[in-house]
Design an enzyme around this catalytic site. Structure first.
Site, PDB file in Angstrom:
ATOM      1  N   ASP A  21     -19.117  26.226   0.473  1.00 56.47           N
ATOM      2  CA  ASP A  21     -18.687  25.248  -0.528  1.00 56.47           C
ATOM      3  C   ASP A  21     -17.181  25.047  -0.456  1.00 56.47           C
ATOM      4  O   ASP A  21     -16.453  26.027  -0.429  1.00 56.47           O
ATOM      5  CB  ASP A  21     -18.970  25.826  -1.914  1.00 56.47           C
ATOM      6  CG  ASP A  21     -20.247  25.281  -2.482  1.00 56.47           C
ATOM      7  OD1 ASP A  21     -20.932  24.563  -1.754  1.00 56.47           O
ATOM      8  OD2 ASP A  21     -20.546  25.592  -3.642  1.00 56.47           O
ATOM      9  N   SER A 257     -11.156  33.326  -6.687  1.00 54.89           N
ATOM     10  CA  SER A 257     -12.130  33.435  -5.610  1.00 54.89           C
ATOM     11  C   SER A 257     -13.482  32.947  -6.118  1.00 54.89           C
ATOM     12  O   SER A 257     -13.747  32.973  -7.314  1.00 54.89           O
ATOM     13  CB  SER A 257     -12.237  34.881  -5.143  1.00 54.89           C
ATOM     14  OG  SER A 257     -12.840  35.637  -6.173  1.00 54.89           O
ATOM     15  N   LYS A 258     -14.322  32.526  -5.147  1.00 52.66           N
ATOM     16  CA  LYS A 258     -15.627  31.974  -5.528  1.00 52.66           C
ATOM     17  C   LYS A 258     -16.480  33.045  -6.200  1.00 52.66           C
ATOM     18  O   LYS A 258     -17.366  32.735  -6.972  1.00 52.66           O
ATOM     19  CB  LYS A 258     -16.338  31.428  -4.296  1.00 52.66           C
ATOM     20  CG  LYS A 258     -15.689  30.179  -3.737  1.00 52.66           C
ATOM     21  CD  LYS A 258     -16.547  29.603  -2.619  1.00 52.66           C
ATOM     22  CE  LYS A 258     -15.686  28.854  -1.617  1.00 52.66           C
ATOM     23  NZ  LYS A 258     -16.352  28.654  -0.350  1.00 52.66           N
ATOM     24  N   ARG A 259     -16.222  34.299  -5.876  1.00 54.85           N
ATOM     25  CA  ARG A 259     -17.006  35.388  -6.468  1.00 54.85           C
ATOM     26  C   ARG A 259     -16.695  35.555  -7.951  1.00 54.85           C
ATOM     27  O   ARG A 259     -17.559  35.810  -8.758  1.00 54.85           O
ATOM     28  CB  ARG A 259     -16.700  36.694  -5.729  1.00 54.85           C
ATOM     29  CG  ARG A 259     -17.870  37.280  -4.992  1.00 54.85           C
ATOM     30  CD  ARG A 259     -17.537  38.581  -4.278  1.00 54.85           C
ATOM     31  NE  ARG A 259     -16.168  38.672  -3.803  1.00 54.85           N
ATOM     32  CZ  ARG A 259     -15.241  39.425  -4.369  1.00 54.85           C
ATOM     33  NH1 ARG A 259     -15.512  40.149  -5.417  1.00 54.85           N
ATOM     34  NH2 ARG A 259     -14.016  39.465  -3.871  1.00 54.85           N
TER      35      ARG A 259
END
Ligand code: GLU
Length: 484
Positions: A21, A257-259
């Site tokens: 993404d 971050s995506k996390r």
């Protein structure tokens, strides 16, 4: 502004890696690279850095193009638009990197390394255990393949490493941060066993081939810049100027971050119903300040005022409240048609065109993001709604009066023909007056009975959308529930 010491036309670029993404940092970098290029009448390039095949995600490149275009960004050169330095995908430029790696080998700037992954892991573990500086120990340096093959931890296919001189200590003047001396680099791999270059070699070869004059990227690349400048110097190529943007941070100041943060994904902003103008304004506000200090401004205003001195190098905190505030502002500045067009993908299925206009337009005033609309309108598709005693106590009438009002509303509305706006309001007003009740609290009681929450479009529009039958039924149901 002309670039000191060079007459080259300004060229900037972003170099996203298609690894999933699209990340919000890509849009952030695009915004400032594009603004600087436009300010200087230069060009903005999009290059795809797809050399890390283990992290490659099919389709991700197209998503980068789509989300950047959604933001209103365009590029003068790129994989999809072409340009004089094509190809703009690193996987399509492999021979170019190999030639440069060969040249560096021939000139003694680089060497082959046959160390296996296991050997490198053991080496790193030992260095850590002995608290030594980590980095490649040059086991392969100066050895022929045959000599090296005699020693443990040998693999057939070598990589190519830079021969970084001891105490290379590369300094450079960052356009945002001033003089920087990153830590001493180690013997960085530049060509991998699979024949693909690493980022470090590819970025230098491509920035040079594409005539990039200004590299504007995130601060996490500062230590890499030392390696890149060494390569420029060895190859005798003109060095670009560097500007390292502050990293966007979570409220706890960690890197976005995506996390950890859904807002790291650019698509999250689309899914939540933020307008592209609001997101561009928000991203610009993260680190950039307008000369007059205003917070609401367009991309064109960033271009007009662009100056690296206006960028604050201290990592801006990603403040969702500020984004919601900005988005509310941009939503309110849309006209009815534009608002409905933007709202459409977020509306519950059961709405007629008529409902949409009467119910959705008034919600614009209190909507911060379009995804709230579905929740604000869920009562319309629901079979029944529930009146929460706490809402009634706070906004409505006391229970006995509430019951009386709801029954009286139901009875008068049932007889109403036609069931239309002005007549509905007149009927409700008459009932309230006859019963001698507080008008605001009586209307709120009816609203709670019809939609189950204290927020809805005007009461007559709400009733028309539900229709006479469902309106009367819900009023009676709520009255009955109060009796129980
Ligand atoms: N491929 C790198 C990234 O994904 C580009 C870094 C740079 O701009 O040099 O961020």
């Amino acid at each position: 502004m002309s670039t000191p010491g060079t007459e080259a036309p300004v060229r900037t670029r972003i170099a996203p890696s298609p690894t999933g993404d699209p990340h919000v940092g890509t849009a952030y970098a695009a915004l400032f690279n594009l603004a600087f290029a436009r300010k200087n009448g230069g060009q903005f390039i999009l290059r795809v850095e797809d050399t890390d095949r283990t992290r490659y995600v099919e389709g991700s490149e197209q998503q980068v193009f789509d989300t950047l275009r959604w933001l209103g960004f365009s590029w003068d050169q790129g994989p999809d638009v072409g340009g004089p330095a094509a190809p703009y995908r690193q996987s399509e430029r492999l021979p170019t990197y190999r030639v440069v790696a060969e040249r560096l080998l021939a000139e003694g700037r680089a060497y082959h390394c046959w160390c296996s992954t296991e050997r490198l892991t053991q080496m790193r573990e030992r260095q850590q255990l002995l608290k030594m500086p980590t980095g490649y120990d040059r086991m392969c340096y100066g050895k022929t393949r045959e000599e090296r093959a005699e020693l443990p931890g040998f693999t057939e296919v070598p990589v190519v490493r830079m021969l970084v001189p001891a105490e290379a200590r590369i300094s450079f003047t960052d356009l945002i941060r001033g003089e920087i001396t990153p830590p001493q680099p180690d013997d960085q791999v530049i060509l991998k066993a699979d024949g693909f270059p690493t980022y470090h070699l590819a970025v230098v070869v491509d920035d040079n081939a594409m005539g990039v004059t200004h590299v504007i990227r995130g601060e996490e690349w500062i230590s890499s810049t030392a390696k890149h400048l060494l390569l420029y110097r060895w190859l005798g190529w003109p060095e670009p100027q560097y500007a390292h943007m502050p990293l966007l941070r979570n409220v706890d100041r960690s890197k976005i971050s995506k996390r950890k943060n859904p807002a790291a994904r650019l698509k999250w902003f689309q899914e939540e119903g933020y307008l592209p103008e609001a997101l561009v304004n928000f991203l610009a506000l993260m680190g950039y300040s307008m000369p007059d200090g205003k917070e609401i401004f367009t991309f064109d205003e960033v271009v007009e005022t662009f100056d690296f001195a206006r960028i604050n190098p201290v990592g801006p905190v990603f403040d969702i409240d500020k984004l919601n505030w900005l988005n509310g502002h941009y939503l309110r500045s849309l006209d009815d048609d534009a608002f409905l067009r933007a709202a459409e993908p977020f509306l519950p299925g059961a709405l007629t065109a008529e409902d949409i206009r009467t119910l959705v337009v008034p919600l614009r005033e209190r909507t911060k993001k379009l995804s709230e609309l579905a929740e604000q309108l869920d009562w319309l598709a629901a079979d029944a709604v529930e009146v929460k005693p706490a809402d009634l106590a706070k906004h409505g009438l006391p229970a006995p009066d509430a019951r009386t009002a709801l029954e009286a509303f139901a009875k008068s509305l049932e007889e109403l023909d036609p069931f239309e706006g002005a007549q509905i309001t007149a009927t409700l007003d008459r009932v309230v007056a006859e019963l001698g009740l507080n008008r605001r609290r009586s209307f709120m009681t009816a609203r709670l009975a019809l939609v189950g929450k204290p927020v809805s479009p005007p009461l007559d529009d709400t009733m028309i959308a539900l229709g006479a039958q469902r309106t009367v039924h819900r009023l009676r149901q709520a009255a009955a529930a109060l009796e129980a």
